[in-house]
Design an enzyme around this catalytic site. Structure first.
Site: not given
Ligand code: FAD
Ligand code: NDP
Length: 341
Positions: A164, A167-168
């Site tokens: 990303c 992000c980084d």
């Molecule tokens: P996610 O954060 O993807 O979380 C979903 C979670 O739901 C899963 O991880 C799991 O724990 C749970 N889940 C999945 N399937 C199931 C199931 N069947 N049953 C129950 N639970 C389940 N964004 C920023 O704005 N700033 C940053 O600095 C940044 N840094 C990042 C660094 C890295 C390395 C990465 C990979 C991403 C980064 N991002 C950053 C992006 C950000 O993390 C994502 O956009 C954000 O976390 C997405 O949120 P979400 O709520 O959609 O789900």
């Protein structure tokens, strides 16, 4: 809420078994544990909708708390000028969900049936048992960036290797250093262009002899003197001093010639996989596999089933945009449930 099933015949073995089969019903269920899930939980619990949130147990290979638990400092989430770790940010969101009364269950949802109302849910540990039922679902299971698992990647992940750039990219180890992006799509072009703000020069490694990216993105890359495109090029190994990445072993697939490319950063832009397996075939998806939502809302093709966060967003994929769409999903779900009463 707990509902008891049909009237039981007294004193029979059958009845004593049935007594133990209590059907659990949730008014509204949130699946996921990232910013989208917790924002939805905060809104719904403050609205006294008593949400239940399944946070998962290493669901999709990621700890409860989601993708932010896999990174270090978060500098772009509003309200934290001093930055904080991804895990701390998610722990704070979880505390806020609990504070307002969200029922959090640390289990992974393994199966969903959206074919009739109420919807049915099964968790990893009760697949052969009576399903949990629910009137509405917010799917916020996120997405995961594809990784290549190159030799050396485990050593240098988040120590030079990232998936990303937004992000980084701004971290000091990349400042004025040569960097590489792998991929030939729009993300690779966009990330390379973004990284020119920080790196001295940016290589894009494209495995074919052409981009997959849209023409407009390709033109922007061509015009940028700080971007060097290496077609027919694959990465073979990530190397460094054991602490930080400083080299990539690359190969030209036409000539089979291998070289070392000096780079201090490597950014994968080879696509993401949305976590949609549990609803495959039951709800409309975009061509890219993300859940299709009505523009500007969390509404899907199934009334009562809402999607928020990265699982429905192939484009922005940020913590703050996920949180925003979690809020939208909570308001949509609340409106839907009120109309059912
Ligand atoms: P996610 O954060 O993807 O979380 C979903 C979670 O739901 C899963 O991880 C799991 O724990 C749970 N889940 C999945 N399937 C199931 C199931 N069947 N049953 C129950 N639970 C389940 N964004 C920023 O704005 N700033 C940053 O600095 C940044 N840094 C990042 C660094 C890295 C390395 C990465 C990979 C991403 C980064 N991002 C950053 C992006 C950000 O993390 C994502 O956009 C954000 O976390 C997405 O949120 P979400 O709520 O959609 O789900
Ligand atoms: P894409 O799936 O479009 O592209 C992935 C790229 O990564 C392809 O070039 C693919 O190569 C390459 N790739 C995949 N696996 C490997 C591997 N193991 N080694 C080397 N290269 C690999 O993903 P994107 O994330 O780029 O885009 C996803 C969607 O989001 C698209 O619809 C895109 O248009 C959209 N998007 C739009 C943007 C915009 O409009 N500004 C910005 C970003 C994304 P190959 O071509 O050989 O298969």
């Amino acid at each position: 809420m707990i509902r008891h099933i049909a009237p039981l015949r007294k004193h029979s073995l059958e009845s004593s078994i049935r007594v133990q089969l209590r059907m659990v019903h949730h008014k509204v269920t949130i699946i996921g544990s990232g910013p989208a899930a917790h924002t939805a939980a905060i809104y719904l619990s403050r609205a006294e909708m008593k949400p239940t949130l399944y946070e998962g147990m290493m669901a999709n290979g990621i700890a409860a708390g989601g993708q932010l638990t896999t990174t270090t400092e978060i500098e772009n989430f509003p309200g934290f000028p001093e930055a904080l770790s991804g895990s701390e940010l998610m722990e704070r969101m979880r505390q806020q969900s609990v504070k307002f009364g969200t029922n959090i269950i640390t289990e992974t949802i393994s199966k969903i049936d959206l074919s009739s109302k109420p919807f049915k849910l099964w968790t990893e540990f009760n697949e052969d048992k009576v399903p949990v039922t629910t009137d509405a679902i917010i799917l916020a299971t996120g997405a995961s960036a594809k990784r290549m698992h190159l030799p050396g990647e485990e050593i240098y992940w988040q120590k030079g290797i990232s998936a990303c750039a937004v992000c980084d990219g701004a971290v000091p180890i990349f400042r004025n250093k040569p960097l590489a992006v792998i991929g030939g799509g729009d993300s690779a072009c966009e990330e390379a262009e973004f990284l020119t703000k920080y790196g001295s020069k940016i290589y894009i490694l494209v495995r074919k002899n052409h981009f997959r990216a849209s023409v407009i993105m390709q033109r922007r890359i061509e015009k940028n003197a700080n971007i060097i495109v290496l077609f027919n090029t694959v990465a073979l190994e990530a190397k460094g001093d054991g602490k930080l990445l400083d080299m990539l072993r690359i190969k030209n697939t036409k000539t089979d010639v291998e070289n070392d490319l000096e780079v201090n950063g490597l950014f994968y832009a080879i696509g993401h996989t949305p976590a949609t397996d549990i609803v495959k075939g039951q709800v409309d998806e975009q061509e890219t596999g993300y859940i299709k939502t009505v523009s500007g809302s969390s509404l899907t093709s199934v009334p009562g089933f809402f999607a928020a966060g990265d699982v429905q967003d192939s484009r922005y994929r940020q913590a703050v945009t996920s949180a925003g769409s979690g809020c939208i999903a909570a308001l949509d779900a609340e409106r839907y449930l009120s109309a059912q009463e």
